[in-house]
Scaffold this motif. Structure first.
Motif, PDB file in Angstrom:
ATOM      1  N   SER A 171       0.839  -1.190   0.000  1.00  0.00           N
ATOM      2  CA  SER A 171       0.000   0.000   0.000  1.00  0.00           C
ATOM      3  C   SER A 171       0.874   1.240   0.000  1.00  0.00           C
ATOM      4  O   SER A 171       1.903   1.283   0.675  1.00  0.00           O
ATOM      5  CB  SER A 171      -0.913   0.003   1.235  1.00  0.00           C
ATOM      6  N   LYS A 172       0.444   2.249  -0.744  1.00  0.00           N
ATOM      7  CA  LYS A 172       1.214   3.486  -0.825  1.00  0.00           C
ATOM      8  C   LYS A 172       0.976   4.384   0.380  1.00  0.00           C
ATOM      9  O   LYS A 172       1.736   5.309   0.627  1.00  0.00           O
ATOM     10  CB  LYS A 172       0.863   4.237  -2.112  1.00  0.00           C
ATOM     11  N   LYS A 173      -0.094   4.116   1.125  1.00  0.00           N
ATOM     12  CA  LYS A 173      -0.379   4.959   2.294  1.00  0.00           C
ATOM     13  C   LYS A 173      -0.852   4.116   3.465  1.00  0.00           C
ATOM     14  O   LYS A 173      -1.306   2.986   3.286  1.00  0.00           O
ATOM     15  CB  LYS A 173      -1.435   6.015   1.956  1.00  0.00           C
ATOM     16  N   GLN A 174      -0.702   4.677   4.638  1.00  0.00           N
ATOM     17  CA  GLN A 174      -1.188   4.041   5.850  1.00  0.00           C
ATOM     18  C   GLN A 174      -2.305   4.891   6.447  1.00  0.00           C
ATOM     19  O   GLN A 174      -2.205   6.119   6.480  1.00  0.00           O
ATOM     20  CB  GLN A 174      -0.053   3.906   6.884  1.00  0.00           C
ATOM     21  N   PRO A 175      -3.371   4.262   6.939  1.00  0.00           N
ATOM     22  CA  PRO A 175      -4.424   5.036   7.585  1.00  0.00           C
ATOM     23  C   PRO A 175      -3.956   5.553   8.942  1.00  0.00           C
ATOM     24  O   PRO A 175      -3.075   4.964   9.584  1.00  0.00           O
ATOM     25  CB  PRO A 175      -5.553   4.006   7.757  1.00  0.00           C
ATOM     26  N   ILE A 176      -4.530   6.654   9.366  1.00  0.00           N
ATOM     27  CA  ILE A 176      -4.282   7.157  10.721  1.00  0.00           C
ATOM     28  C   ILE A 176      -4.916   6.178  11.706  1.00  0.00           C
ATOM     29  O   ILE A 176      -6.018   5.682  11.485  1.00  0.00           O
ATOM     30  CB  ILE A 176      -4.886   8.564  10.895  1.00  0.00           C
ATOM     31  N   ARG A 177      -4.227   5.902  12.797  1.00  0.00           N
ATOM     32  CA  ARG A 177      -4.740   4.985  13.815  1.00  0.00           C
ATOM     33  C   ARG A 177      -5.345   5.792  14.959  1.00  0.00           C
ATOM     34  O   ARG A 177      -4.698   6.707  15.478  1.00  0.00           O
ATOM     35  CB  ARG A 177      -3.619   4.080  14.322  1.00  0.00           C
ATOM     36  N   ILE A 178      -6.568   5.465  15.346  1.00  0.00           N
ATOM     37  CA  ILE A 178      -7.275   6.199  16.391  1.00  0.00           C
ATOM     38  C   ILE A 178      -7.673   5.247  17.507  1.00  0.00           C
ATOM     39  O   ILE A 178      -8.245   4.183  17.249  1.00  0.00           O
ATOM     40  CB  ILE A 178      -8.525   6.895  15.821  1.00  0.00           C
ATOM     41  N   VAL A 179      -7.380   5.635  18.749  1.00  0.00           N
ATOM     42  CA  VAL A 179      -7.772   4.844  19.917  1.00  0.00           C
ATOM     43  C   VAL A 179      -8.704   5.674  20.792  1.00  0.00           C
ATOM     44  O   VAL A 179      -8.365   6.794  21.172  1.00  0.00           O
ATOM     45  CB  VAL A 179      -6.546   4.417  20.752  1.00  0.00           C
ATOM     46  N   VAL A 180      -9.872   5.126  21.082  1.00  0.00           N
ATOM     47  CA  VAL A 180     -10.799   5.764  22.017  1.00  0.00           C
ATOM     48  C   VAL A 180     -10.425   5.264  23.412  1.00  0.00           C
ATOM     49  O   VAL A 180     -10.620   4.095  23.735  1.00  0.00           O
ATOM     50  CB  VAL A 180     -12.263   5.425  21.670  1.00  0.00           C
ATOM     51  N   ASP A 181      -9.866   6.143  24.213  1.00  0.00           N
ATOM     52  CA  ASP A 181      -9.209   5.754  25.469  1.00  0.00           C
ATOM     53  C   ASP A 181      -9.492   6.813  26.539  1.00  0.00           C
ATOM     54  O   ASP A 181      -8.714   7.744  26.736  1.00  0.00           O
ATOM     55  CB  ASP A 181      -7.701   5.617  25.203  1.00  0.00           C
ATOM     56  N   SER A 182     -10.599   6.663  27.252  1.00  0.00           N
ATOM     57  CA  SER A 182     -11.082   7.705  28.158  1.00  0.00           C
ATOM     58  C   SER A 182     -10.095   8.098  29.245  1.00  0.00           C
ATOM     59  O   SER A 182     -10.092   9.236  29.705  1.00  0.00           O
ATOM     60  CB  SER A 182     -12.402   7.260  28.814  1.00  0.00           C
ATOM     61  N   ARG A 183      -9.254   7.153  29.688  1.00  0.00           N
ATOM     62  CA  ARG A 183      -8.330   7.437  30.792  1.00  0.00           C
ATOM     63  C   ARG A 183      -6.852   7.395  30.374  1.00  0.00           C
ATOM     64  O   ARG A 183      -5.972   7.317  31.227  1.00  0.00           O
ATOM     65  CB  ARG A 183      -8.574   6.455  31.943  1.00  0.00           C
ATOM     66  N   ALA A 184      -6.620   7.433  29.076  1.00  0.00           N
ATOM     67  CA  ALA A 184      -5.232   7.407  28.565  1.00  0.00           C
ATOM     68  C   ALA A 184      -4.463   6.204  29.111  1.00  0.00           C
ATOM     69  O   ALA A 184      -3.356   6.327  29.621  1.00  0.00           O
ATOM     70  CB  ALA A 184      -4.510   8.708  28.902  1.00  0.00           C
ATOM     71  N   ARG A 185      -5.084   5.032  28.975  1.00  0.00           N
ATOM     72  CA  ARG A 185      -4.469   3.800  29.469  1.00  0.00           C
ATOM     73  C   ARG A 185      -3.630   3.080  28.421  1.00  0.00           C
ATOM     74  O   ARG A 185      -3.096   2.009  28.677  1.00  0.00           O
ATOM     75  CB  ARG A 185      -5.542   2.842  29.982  1.00  0.00           C
ATOM     76  N   THR A 186      -3.508   3.636  27.225  1.00  0.00           N
ATOM     77  CA  THR A 186      -2.725   2.987  26.174  1.00  0.00           C
ATOM     78  C   THR A 186      -1.291   2.771  26.646  1.00  0.00           C
ATOM     79  O   THR A 186      -0.588   3.733  26.957  1.00  0.00           O
ATOM     80  CB  THR A 186      -2.715   3.842  24.895  1.00  0.00           C
ATOM     81  N   PRO A 187      -0.828   1.513  26.720  1.00  0.00           N
ATOM     82  CA  PRO A 187       0.542   1.251  27.186  1.00  0.00           C
ATOM     83  C   PRO A 187       1.570   1.866  26.239  1.00  0.00           C
ATOM     84  O   PRO A 187       1.388   1.861  25.015  1.00  0.00           O
ATOM     85  CB  PRO A 187       0.632  -0.280  27.174  1.00  0.00           C
ATOM     86  N   LEU A 188       2.626   2.386  26.807  1.00  0.00           N
ATOM     87  CA  LEU A 188       3.645   3.052  25.994  1.00  0.00           C
ATOM     88  C   LEU A 188       4.391   2.095  25.077  1.00  0.00           C
ATOM     89  O   LEU A 188       5.007   2.526  24.102  1.00  0.00           O
ATOM     90  CB  LEU A 188       4.631   3.788  26.909  1.00  0.00           C
TER      91      LEU A 188
END
Length: 216
Positions: free
Chosen positions: A67-84
Protein backbone atom coordinates in the motif's frame (compact mmCIF):
# COMPACT_ATOMS: atom_id res chain seq x y z
CA UNK A 1 -23.15 17.63 11.40
CA UNK A 2 -20.09 16.96 9.29
CA UNK A 3 -18.38 13.67 10.10
CA UNK A 4 -16.51 10.85 8.36
CA UNK A 5 -18.32 8.04 6.56
CA UNK A 6 -17.94 5.14 9.01
CA UNK A 7 -17.67 1.45 8.13
CA UNK A 8 -17.99 -1.07 10.96
CA UNK A 9 -16.04 -4.18 10.03
CA UNK A 10 -15.68 -7.34 12.10
CA UNK A 11 -14.95 -11.04 11.90
CA UNK A 12 -17.31 -13.08 14.06
CA UNK A 13 -18.34 -16.64 14.80
CA UNK A 14 -21.68 -18.04 13.73
CA UNK A 15 -22.99 -17.32 17.23
CA UNK A 16 -22.02 -13.66 17.01
CA UNK A 17 -18.79 -13.62 19.04
CA UNK A 18 -15.86 -11.43 17.99
CA UNK A 19 -13.67 -12.85 20.77
CA UNK A 20 -13.86 -15.91 23.00
CA UNK A 21 -14.20 -15.78 26.78
CA UNK A 22 -10.37 -15.78 26.99
CA UNK A 23 -10.30 -12.91 24.42
CA UNK A 24 -8.96 -14.98 21.53
CA UNK A 25 -9.80 -13.05 18.36
CA UNK A 26 -8.27 -15.34 15.72
CA UNK A 27 -11.58 -15.87 13.92
CA UNK A 28 -11.23 -14.76 10.30
CA UNK A 29 -9.70 -16.93 7.60
CA UNK A 30 -6.57 -15.81 5.71
CA UNK A 31 -8.56 -14.57 2.72
CA UNK A 32 -10.66 -12.37 4.96
CA UNK A 33 -7.57 -10.90 6.59
CA UNK A 34 -6.41 -9.84 3.14
CA UNK A 35 -9.84 -8.27 2.52
CA UNK A 36 -9.50 -6.27 5.74
CA UNK A 37 -6.07 -4.96 4.74
CA UNK A 38 -7.41 -3.95 1.32
CA UNK A 39 -10.20 -2.13 3.15
CA UNK A 40 -7.71 -0.40 5.46
CA UNK A 41 -5.76 0.80 2.43
CA UNK A 42 -8.87 2.56 1.12
CA UNK A 43 -9.80 4.54 4.25
CA UNK A 44 -8.29 7.57 5.92
CA UNK A 45 -8.32 6.16 9.45
CA UNK A 46 -8.88 3.00 11.49
CA UNK A 47 -10.43 3.27 14.96
CA UNK A 48 -10.52 0.90 17.93
CA UNK A 49 -11.28 1.12 21.64
CA UNK A 50 -8.78 0.82 24.48
CA UNK A 51 -9.86 -2.76 25.27
CA UNK A 52 -8.80 -3.86 21.79
CA UNK A 53 -5.38 -2.28 22.36
CA UNK A 54 -4.99 -3.90 25.79
CA UNK A 55 -6.16 -7.35 24.68
CA UNK A 56 -4.78 -7.63 21.13
CA UNK A 57 -1.94 -5.08 20.87
CA UNK A 58 -2.78 -4.46 17.18
CA UNK A 59 -0.65 -2.54 14.70
CA UNK A 60 -3.68 -1.34 12.71
CA UNK A 61 -1.49 -0.81 9.66
CA UNK A 62 -1.70 -2.17 6.13
CA UNK A 63 1.01 -4.85 6.11
CA UNK A 64 -0.45 -7.96 4.46
CA UNK A 65 -0.62 -6.22 1.08
CA UNK A 66 1.41 -3.47 -0.57
CA UNK A 67 0.00 0.00 0.00
CA UNK A 68 1.21 3.49 -0.82
CA UNK A 69 -0.38 4.96 2.29
CA UNK A 70 -1.19 4.04 5.85
CA UNK A 71 -4.42 5.04 7.58
CA UNK A 72 -4.28 7.16 10.72
CA UNK A 73 -4.74 4.99 13.81
CA UNK A 74 -7.28 6.20 16.39
CA UNK A 75 -7.77 4.84 19.92
CA UNK A 76 -10.80 5.76 22.02
CA UNK A 77 -9.21 5.75 25.47
CA UNK A 78 -11.08 7.71 28.16
CA UNK A 79 -8.33 7.44 30.79
CA UNK A 80 -5.23 7.41 28.57
CA UNK A 81 -4.47 3.80 29.47
CA UNK A 82 -2.73 2.99 26.17
CA UNK A 83 0.54 1.25 27.19
CA UNK A 84 3.65 3.05 25.99
CA UNK A 85 5.00 -0.19 24.54
CA UNK A 86 1.89 -0.73 22.39
CA UNK A 87 2.52 -1.51 18.74
CA UNK A 88 -0.07 1.13 17.87
CA UNK A 89 2.53 3.69 18.97
CA UNK A 90 5.20 2.51 16.54
CA UNK A 91 6.37 4.80 13.75
CA UNK A 92 4.60 2.96 10.92
CA UNK A 93 1.68 5.40 10.90
CA UNK A 94 0.26 8.39 12.74
CA UNK A 95 -1.69 7.68 15.93
CA UNK A 96 -4.40 9.74 17.60
CA UNK A 97 -5.49 9.01 21.18
CA UNK A 98 -8.95 10.37 22.01
CA UNK A 99 -9.28 10.80 25.76
CA UNK A 100 -11.09 12.89 28.41
CA UNK A 101 -10.48 15.37 31.20
CA UNK A 102 -10.23 12.38 33.57
CA UNK A 103 -6.97 11.28 31.98
CA UNK A 104 -3.78 11.78 33.97
CA UNK A 105 -1.80 14.68 32.50
CA UNK A 106 1.50 12.85 32.98
CA UNK A 107 0.16 9.91 30.96
CA UNK A 108 -0.94 12.26 28.22
CA UNK A 109 2.51 13.84 28.12
CA UNK A 110 4.20 10.43 27.84
CA UNK A 111 1.88 9.43 24.98
CA UNK A 112 2.73 12.66 23.18
CA UNK A 113 6.43 12.00 23.74
CA UNK A 114 5.91 8.66 21.98
CA UNK A 115 4.62 10.57 18.97
CA UNK A 116 0.87 10.27 19.46
CA UNK A 117 -1.51 13.17 19.01
CA UNK A 118 -3.81 13.38 22.03
CA UNK A 119 -7.30 14.86 21.71
CA UNK A 120 -9.18 15.66 24.92
CA UNK A 121 -12.79 15.20 23.98
CA UNK A 122 -15.27 14.82 26.83
CA UNK A 123 -15.55 14.94 30.61
CA UNK A 124 -15.66 11.28 31.75
CA UNK A 125 -16.31 9.46 28.48
CA UNK A 126 -15.04 10.32 25.02
CA UNK A 127 -17.67 12.41 23.25
CA UNK A 128 -17.89 10.39 20.05
CA UNK A 129 -20.06 12.92 18.24
CA UNK A 130 -17.55 15.68 18.93
CA UNK A 131 -14.68 13.36 18.06
CA UNK A 132 -16.19 12.62 14.64
CA UNK A 133 -16.47 16.36 13.98
CA UNK A 134 -12.82 16.89 14.98
CA UNK A 135 -11.66 14.02 12.77
CA UNK A 136 -13.61 15.44 9.84
CA UNK A 137 -11.92 18.81 10.34
CA UNK A 138 -8.58 16.97 10.21
CA UNK A 139 -9.43 15.73 6.73
CA UNK A 140 -10.64 12.25 7.65
CA UNK A 141 -13.50 11.46 5.30
CA UNK A 142 -13.70 7.66 5.53
CA UNK A 143 -13.14 5.80 8.80
CA UNK A 144 -12.96 2.06 9.42
CA UNK A 145 -14.25 1.00 12.84
CA UNK A 146 -12.62 -2.22 14.10
CA UNK A 147 -13.97 -1.83 17.59
CA UNK A 148 -14.90 -4.25 20.30
CA UNK A 149 -18.48 -4.75 21.40
CA UNK A 150 -18.55 -1.71 23.69
CA UNK A 151 -17.26 0.84 21.18
CA UNK A 152 -19.42 -0.67 18.43
CA UNK A 153 -22.48 -0.16 20.62
CA UNK A 154 -21.58 3.43 21.44
CA UNK A 155 -21.06 4.31 17.79
CA UNK A 156 -24.31 2.63 16.76
CA UNK A 157 -26.26 4.20 19.62
CA UNK A 158 -25.22 7.66 18.44
CA UNK A 159 -26.08 6.77 14.83
CA UNK A 160 -22.49 7.31 13.70
CA UNK A 161 -22.16 4.23 11.47
CA UNK A 162 -23.08 4.15 7.79
CA UNK A 163 -22.09 0.64 6.73
CA UNK A 164 -21.64 -2.74 8.45
CA UNK A 165 -19.48 -5.54 7.05
CA UNK A 166 -19.21 -8.85 8.89
CA UNK A 167 -17.27 -11.98 8.03
CA UNK A 168 -18.97 -14.98 9.59
CA UNK A 169 -16.60 -17.86 10.32
CA UNK A 170 -17.99 -21.43 10.35
CA UNK A 171 -17.39 -21.97 14.07
CA UNK A 172 -19.37 -21.68 17.30
CA UNK A 173 -17.57 -20.80 20.56
CA UNK A 174 -20.35 -19.88 23.00
CA UNK A 175 -19.71 -18.25 26.36
CA UNK A 176 -21.80 -15.64 28.15
CA UNK A 177 -18.59 -13.70 28.85
CA UNK A 178 -17.38 -13.83 25.24
CA UNK A 179 -17.43 -10.50 23.39
CA UNK A 180 -20.24 -10.11 20.90
CA UNK A 181 -20.35 -7.87 17.85
CA UNK A 182 -22.32 -5.30 19.83
CA UNK A 183 -22.38 -5.25 23.64
CA UNK A 184 -23.30 -2.27 25.83
CA UNK A 185 -26.74 -1.78 27.37
CA UNK A 186 -28.61 -2.36 24.13
CA UNK A 187 -32.04 -1.16 23.07
CA UNK A 188 -35.19 -2.15 24.98
CA UNK A 189 -37.27 -2.85 21.89
CA UNK A 190 -36.48 -4.41 18.53
CA UNK A 191 -38.16 -1.48 16.78
CA UNK A 192 -35.60 0.85 18.38
CA UNK A 193 -32.71 -1.07 16.84
CA UNK A 194 -30.46 0.00 13.97
CA UNK A 195 -32.14 -0.90 10.69
CA UNK A 196 -29.96 -2.36 7.95
CA UNK A 197 -30.33 -3.19 4.27
CA UNK A 198 -28.34 -6.11 2.84
CA UNK A 199 -26.25 -4.81 -0.03
CA UNK A 200 -24.44 -7.99 -1.02
CA UNK A 201 -23.08 -11.30 0.26
CA UNK A 202 -20.44 -13.74 -0.90
CA UNK A 203 -18.17 -16.58 0.19
CA UNK A 204 -14.53 -15.72 0.83
CA UNK A 205 -12.29 -18.64 1.79
CA UNK A 206 -14.16 -20.37 4.61
CA UNK A 207 -16.13 -17.27 5.61
CA UNK A 208 -19.45 -15.73 4.60
CA UNK A 209 -19.19 -11.98 4.00
CA UNK A 210 -22.28 -9.86 4.58
CA UNK A 211 -22.31 -6.17 3.61
CA UNK A 212 -25.08 -3.90 4.89
CA UNK A 213 -25.90 -0.24 4.62
CA UNK A 214 -27.49 1.51 7.58
CA UNK A 215 -30.97 2.82 6.87
CA UNK A 216 -31.48 6.42 7.98
Amino acid sequence: MKRPYVILNAGMTLDGKIATKSRDTKISCYEDLIRVHILRSKVDAVMVGINTVLNDDPRLTVHKIKSKKQPIRIVVDSRARTPLHSRILNNEAKTIIATTKLADKSKIKKLEEKGAEVIICGEKKVDLIKLMEILYDKGIRKLLLEGGGTLNWSMLKHRLIDEVIVAIAPVIVGGKDAVTLVDGEGFDLVEEGIKLKLRRYYILGEDLILEYEVIR
